[in-house]
Motif scaffolding. Structure first.
Motif, PDB file in Angstrom:
ATOM      1  N   TRP A  53      -4.668   6.740  -2.179  1.00 41.00           N
ATOM      2  CA  TRP A  53      -4.161   5.383  -1.927  1.00 41.00           C
ATOM      3  C   TRP A  53      -3.819   4.705  -3.247  1.00 41.00           C
ATOM      4  O   TRP A  53      -4.585   4.795  -4.210  1.00 41.00           O
ATOM      5  N   GLU A  72       0.839  -1.188   0.000  1.00 42.56           N
ATOM      6  CA  GLU A  72       0.000   0.000   0.000  1.00 42.56           C
ATOM      7  C   GLU A  72       0.880   1.245   0.000  1.00 42.56           C
ATOM      8  O   GLU A  72       1.939   1.268   0.619  1.00 42.56           O
ATOM      9  N   ALA A 127       0.216   5.494   0.538  1.00 43.26           N
ATOM     10  CA  ALA A 127      -0.754   6.525   0.903  1.00 43.26           C
ATOM     11  C   ALA A 127      -0.066   7.887   0.857  1.00 43.26           C
ATOM     12  O   ALA A 127       1.049   8.044   1.361  1.00 43.26           O
ATOM     13  N   VAL A 169      -3.102   0.736  -4.022  1.00 41.73           N
ATOM     14  CA  VAL A 169      -3.080  -0.584  -3.392  1.00 41.73           C
ATOM     15  C   VAL A 169      -2.776  -1.619  -4.464  1.00 41.73           C
ATOM     16  O   VAL A 169      -3.440  -1.693  -5.489  1.00 41.73           O
TER      17      VAL A 169
END
Length: 188
Positions: free
Chosen positions: A178, A130, A132, A180
């Motif tokens: 984000w 991930e 962010a 992912v």
């Protein structure tokens, strides 16, 4: 509409893979009751549950929330603002920025968190990675019990297999970008 779209895609994918609800439950670690409710369009699954189900099929979660099968997608601001996906009522608004690309290998979300909104007490764990980036506000990430407070313009990247959680610690809304990547074929 989102509930029915996700439910229909889940059932179609499960049947295409010749799986029973019980087999999918065992493979995804999501209860058979929850899978049945999702397939019947009675509930919208959380991001965590959607990731578990997608991982069981070796695909990204975007497959379940996107309708088109295009290779190139432009998402205009008014489109992004107009069709959010709510996973936590009135507190947590997620909008896909990869809407229209079927299973690209990664998913990009814009996440708007109300003051005090969090992912919960328990740490999330799943496959992949991930990233962010804080567009506005302040958010506290806890990765393997190590806290990281990110301000506007800060970013973090981590293995999603590490226990992690987040909380909006800004006196107002925080907006996060984000990225992912489930990486279903990579052993963590």
């Amino acid at each position: 509409m989102v509930k029915h779209l996700i439910g229909k895609k889940l059932k179609t994918t499960r049947l295409r893979n010749d799986m029973t609800i019980q087999e999918l439950a065992a493979k995804s670690h999501v209860s058979s009751n929850m899978i049945s409710r999702i397939e019947r369009g009675l509930t919208i699954p959380s991001v965590e549950i959607l990731m578990k189900l997608a991982d069981a099929f070796g695909m990204s979660i975007s497959y379940f929330v996107e309708e088109a099968e295009k290779g190139t997608v432009v998402v205009r601001t008014e489109q992004r603002r107009g069709e959010p996906i709510f996973f936590f009522e009135d507190k947590h608004q997620i909008t896909s920025l990869t809407h229209g690309v079927r299973d690209p290998g990664f998913t990009v979300f814009c996440d708007t968190l109300d003051e005090g909104c969090s992912s919960g007490e328990g740490g999330m764990v799943h496959n992949g990675e991930e990233f962010a980036y804080v567009l506005r506000g302040r958010v506290k990430f806890v990765i393997e019990d190590e806290p990281h407070v990110l301000e506007e313009g800060d970013s973090i990247v981590f293995k999603a297999s590490l226990p992690h959680r987040w909380e909006n610690v800004y006196p107002g809304q925080t907006e996060i970008l984000w990225v992912v990547s489930p990486a279903p074929n990579v052993s963590q």
